[in-house]
Design a protein around this motif. Structure first.
Motif, short mmCIF file in Angstrom:
data_model
loop_
_atom_site.label_atom_id
_atom_site.label_comp_id
_atom_site.label_asym_id
_atom_site.label_seq_id
_atom_site.Cartn_x
_atom_site.Cartn_y
_atom_site.Cartn_z
N UNK A 266 -31.19 -4.99 1.96
CA UNK A 266 -30.94 -4.07 2.94
C UNK A 266 -30.03 -4.22 4.06
N UNK A 267 -28.92 -3.61 3.95
CA UNK A 267 -27.59 -3.86 4.91
C UNK A 267 -28.26 -3.15 6.16
N UNK A 268 -27.67 -3.99 7.11
CA UNK A 268 -27.97 -3.97 8.58
C UNK A 268 -27.82 -2.42 8.96
N UNK A 269 -28.74 -1.66 9.64
CA UNK A 269 -28.46 -0.12 9.66
C UNK A 269 -27.47 -0.05 10.99
N UNK A 270 -27.99 -0.63 12.03
CA UNK A 270 -26.85 -0.75 13.33
C UNK A 270 -25.55 -1.04 12.83
N UNK A 271 -25.25 -2.15 12.05
CA UNK A 271 -23.96 -2.39 11.75
C UNK A 271 -23.25 -1.39 10.82
N UNK B 3 -21.70 -4.05 -4.64
CA UNK B 3 -22.13 -3.68 -5.91
C UNK B 3 -21.37 -4.61 -6.99
N UNK B 4 -20.09 -4.21 -6.72
CA UNK B 4 -19.21 -4.79 -8.06
C UNK B 4 -19.17 -6.21 -7.66
N UNK C 196 -29.56 2.62 -3.58
CA UNK C 196 -30.67 3.56 -3.39
C UNK C 196 -30.43 4.45 -2.40
N UNK C 197 -29.64 4.38 -1.39
CA UNK C 197 -29.46 5.06 -0.14
C UNK C 197 -28.24 4.33 0.50
N UNK C 198 -27.67 4.67 1.73
CA UNK C 198 -26.62 4.26 2.47
C UNK C 198 -26.78 2.90 3.04
N UNK C 199 -28.04 2.27 2.97
CA UNK C 199 -28.27 1.02 3.49
C UNK C 199 -29.06 -0.04 2.56
N UNK C 200 -29.23 0.41 1.29
CA UNK C 200 -30.05 -0.22 0.51
C UNK C 200 -29.64 -0.07 -0.99
N UNK C 201 -29.37 -1.77 -1.48
CA UNK C 201 -28.86 -2.03 -2.65
C UNK C 201 -30.10 -2.51 -3.50
N UNK D 123 -25.37 -13.42 -2.43
CA UNK D 123 -25.22 -12.24 -1.94
C UNK D 123 -25.18 -12.15 -0.30
N UNK D 124 -26.07 -13.04 0.16
CA UNK D 124 -26.15 -12.96 1.68
C UNK D 124 -24.87 -13.72 2.33
N UNK D 125 -24.37 -14.67 1.48
CA UNK D 125 -23.02 -15.34 2.19
C UNK D 125 -21.95 -14.43 1.91
N UNK D 126 -22.00 -13.72 0.57
CA UNK D 126 -20.69 -12.94 0.53
C UNK D 126 -20.64 -11.81 1.73
N UNK D 127 -21.76 -11.18 1.95
CA UNK D 127 -21.83 -10.17 2.86
C UNK D 127 -21.46 -10.73 4.34
N UNK D 128 -21.85 -12.07 4.63
CA UNK D 128 -21.46 -12.66 5.87
C UNK D 128 -20.27 -13.14 6.06
#
Length: 783
Positions: A433-438, A455-456, A473-478, A502-507
């Motif tokens: 779940x990608x942070x909606x506010x961000x 995703x890649x 799935x939508x704009x905020x969910x993978x 995944x969390x480390x890569x996003x951060x």
């Protein structure tokens, strides 16, 4: 026949084709241009005259109609005028003849001031059977009007009382208007208004008639004349009578009224236009309704005049089309030659390949087609289409598995078709779940880039035992389908490694906060939708467990079916209600903190906890609405939409506390303003009740229980006057009334209004009104 066979050659066919195309192109362009120009010209003319009639109608409305209605309103705007004019509606004439003179002078003054549009003003006093006008006075005695002014016509009076309308405009008519020496005939239209304003003629006290010079309307028409050939008319929509017009013949007027008025009246639109014959001439008629009465403004323009300037343009268009056709034929010959030369070289080469002799009557395209057929036998590239659509097919497969929309036989074929290695021993679904506010605070391009980059990256994750297939799935969910090969001994470590990756890569790469949820483990690929649904259940608990970056369905599933909901302290809602009703903001916020902490720290199901927050917001909304509906209009309209979009309970706590503080401040401020108004009202009543005494600021301050300085400040802020000026003004108003309504001596009046020194009273009275009390009494009693 041999002559026509020569045209089988490509050269002649190409040349003829160019000519035909050019003729068609010129014809199409010419016809289109003609139609477009005609349509554009019609539209432009329509827009032009529509704007002009709008300006014309607005000018007449504002300079004649609205101004006349303002003159009527101004009769009652000033208190002195209103008293003079309305006095005779309720009082009889005997003993009040001075009032008739005052009304007469007042009307003369108004007509003189507005002589550019007004002819005269009449006021009919029904109670006194009396008409006072700017031209004189007429009495109704012995059953008829004793008209001392024979040049005055009273036809408007019957018109008004017969129509039984509150307000009406009459048609244009002839009346006699008095100049310095002799009466003159003028054409006027009259605004008739009942008095009182909202009464009908059958139960009113009289009426006011304002005669507007038709000459003023004609002058306005001349000022706004559009062009010499245009005719301008103003029509009364109720009687179909011409109020005023530019210079046109009577025959033209009659023809217009017979041919056009029915169509104009049947149109419910505010404005419009149409083409019709008037006086054996085709005309474009533009019309528009007045904003203030039933008048209709009409502009009539002959069609010949409108289209005169377009004839030359149409002739030039025909000339240009002919020239374009001639030039096109010449260019066709040049282009045909240049295009045919390379084709001729290709044809000669084909003849050599096929070993055919030169034949000038042979169709070159048939020859080239034979060559292409012989050279294209080995061409086959059908696999390219499949390769270009592999990514789309894979995404459809993942979506079908997650949403349980899979036809197993068809899905197997698709998996084999794209060689998708998705089969394994065990499967689980991870949701990111990608942070909606961000994501909302960055551009759409950047948010899409981040999502598909992740995703890649996930799809490339492969340590030999794990394969990943991710989709959005939508704009905020993978959603990630994790395929595990082998036993389940180290399943948790494998999943944790993937999630942490995944969390480390996003951060590291995007500074993007991400929460994850892990579904249950499934052994059949076609049951993976169960794991996906479990992951969705786990993800929603991130609202209350925001600090937990990873939520496992197996660890929180007991909360979903927890029936022990009675441990929540419902008494907190009663305390919150009590503190809100008393506007105790600090204690109300403490209760909110307790409710939030209880929902965060105890084991409640998501639905139960979210329901309690919804009840809390709804309770607050109802409480504030019962206190002050205006506050809800200002701040409460978006409250529930904001609540729905909150991402976690901590954000809810900050948001809700902030709303409580803002509304509490507004309520406190309104209560303070209300108390101040009550104090000022009490002070004013005290002054009025004790006006004949020696009133001091300290006396008033003691009465309202405030300090003198603070009372003086809030009195000035509330009324715009200081207290001493207000006391003086009230005393002088009381003195005026006593001077005019009693025979008391000046000394007695001085003591009555609180002045022990008569000389000081006289001096203050003269400063305020410019006259001594004695002089003021003499002048007003005389008048």
């Amino acid at each position: 026949m041999s002559f026509f066979k020569r045209f089988n050659r490509v050269f002649y066919r190409l040349f003829i084709s160019y000519i035909v195309l050019i003729i068609l192109a010129v014809a199409i362009v010419g016809i289109t241009s003609y139609l477009y120009f005609s349509n554009s010209f019609d539209n432009e003319i329509n827009r032009l005259y529509s704007r002009l009639i709008t300006q014309y109608s607005d000018y007449i409305d504002n300079s004649i109609i609205q101004r006349t209605e303002k003159i009527f309103v101004n009769l009652f705007a000033e208190k002195q005028k209103e008293e003079n004019i309305t006095f005779l509606f309720d009082n009889y004439v005997p003993g009040n003849h001075i009032k008739i003179v005052n009304v007469y002078k007042c009307l003369q003054e108004i007509v003189s001031t507005n002589c550019d549009i007004l002819d005269s003003i009449y006021i009919h006093y029904k109670k006194n059977n009396l008409i006072v006008s700017s031209q004189g006075v007429i009495y109704f005695t012995r059953g008829k009007w004793e008209n001392t002014l024979p040049h005055i016509k009273l036809d408007w009076l019957d018109t008004f009382y017969n129509n039984n309308k509150k307000v009406m405009w009459t048609i244009t008519r002839d009346i006699s208007s008095v100049s310095t020496y002799l009466p003159q005939v003028e054409r006027v239209t009259t605004l008739l208004h009942s008095f009182p304003f909202n009464s009908f003629p059958d139960n009113n006290k009289g009426c006011i008639a304002i005669n507007v010079n038709e000459k003023a309307i004609r002058n306005a028409i001349k000022t706004l004349s559009i062009e010499d050939t245009a005719r301008i008319l103003i029509i009364d929509g109720e009687t179909n009578s011409i109020i005023s017009c530019s210079e046109v013949s009577q025959q033209f007027k009659n023809s217009f009224l017979n041919n056009c008025m029915k169509k104009i009246n049947e149109d419910d639109a505010f404005s419009g236009s149409f083409i019709t014959s008037i006086d054996n001439e085709r005309n474009f008629v533009f019309y528009r309704n007045s904003q203030y009465n039933k008048w209709k403004y009409v502009v009539i323009v002959p069609l010949d005049t409108m289209y005169k300037s377009s004839y030359a343009v149409k002739q030039m268009l025909v000339i240009y089309c002919v020239l374009a056709l001639i030039i096109g034929i010449i260019i066709s010959g040049i282009f045909t030659t240049k295009i045919y030369n390379p084709l001729e070289s290709l044809i000669n080469m084909a003849r050599k390949i096929l070993k055919r002799p030169v034949n000038k009557k042979e169709n070159e395209y048939v020859l080239i087609n034979n060559v292409i057929d012989e050279l294209s036998i080995k061409v086959n590239e059908l696999e390219n289409t499949l390769n270009s659509n592999i990514h789309i097919i894979k995404r459809d497969i993942i979506d079908a598995l997650l949403n349980n929309k899979a036809d197993i036989s068809q899905l197997d074929k698709k998996i084999k078709l794209v060689n998708m290695d998705i089969f394994a021993d065990y499967y689980t679904v991870i949701l990111l779940n990608l942070d909606r506010n961000f994501m909302n605070n960055i551009s759409t391009e950047n948010s899409q880039f981040i999502k598909y980059n992740m995703i890649d990256h996930i799809n490339k994750f492969n340590d030999g035992k794990v394969k990943c297939f991710a989709t959005d799935v939508n704009d905020y969910l993978i959603a990630i389908i994790v395929c595990i090969i082998g036993d389940m001994t180290n399943e948790d470590k494998i999943i944790d490694k993937l999630v942490n990756e995944c969390l480390t890569y996003a951060n590291v790469n995007f500074k993007l906060p991400v929460h994850s949820a892990i579904g249950s483990t499934i052994s059949n690929i076609y049951d993976v939708y169960v794991s996906y649904e479990n992951a969705l259940v786990a993800l929603k608990y991130s609202f209350f467990k925001r600090k937990d970056k990873v939520l496992r369905f197996n660890e929180i599933s007991f909360l979903e079916y927890n029936t022990d909901q009675d441990t929540f302290d419902d008494a907190l809602f009663d305390e919150f209600k009590r503190y809100i009703n008393t506007n105790n903001c600090r204690q109300a916020i403490c209760i909110v903190d307790k409710i939030v902490n209880e929902l965060k720290n105890k084991n409640f199901s998501y639905d139960f906890a979210k329901q309690k927050l919804t009840e809390l917001v709804s309770l607050y909304y109802v409480l504030i609405k019962s206190v002050d509906k205006d506050i809800i209009k200002e701040m409460g309209k978006d409250m529930f939409s904001q609540f729905i979009n909150l991402s976690d309970i901590d954000e809810f706590q900050v948001w809700f506390v902030n709303i409580i503080r803002q509304i509490s401040n507004i309520v406190s401020e309104k209560e303070s303003r209300s108390r101040t108004s009550e104090v000022i009202k009490s002070a004013i009543n005290y002054i009025i009740d004790n006006i004949n005494s020696d009133i001091t600021l300290n006396d008033i301050a003691e009465h309202v229980s405030l300090s003198p300085n603070y009372l003086s400040k809030i009195f000035k802020d509330e009324t715009g006057k200081n207290i001493q000026d207000f006391i003086t003004q009230e005393r002088m108003e009381r003195a005026k009334k006593l001077l005019l309504s009693t025979n008391m001596k000046i000394e007695e009046i001085s003591f009555e209004v609180g002045y022990n020194n008569t000389a000081y009273f006289i001096r203050r009275f003269k400063e305020m009104y410019g006259k001594t009390p004695k002089k003021f009494r003499e002048l007003n009693i005389t008048n």
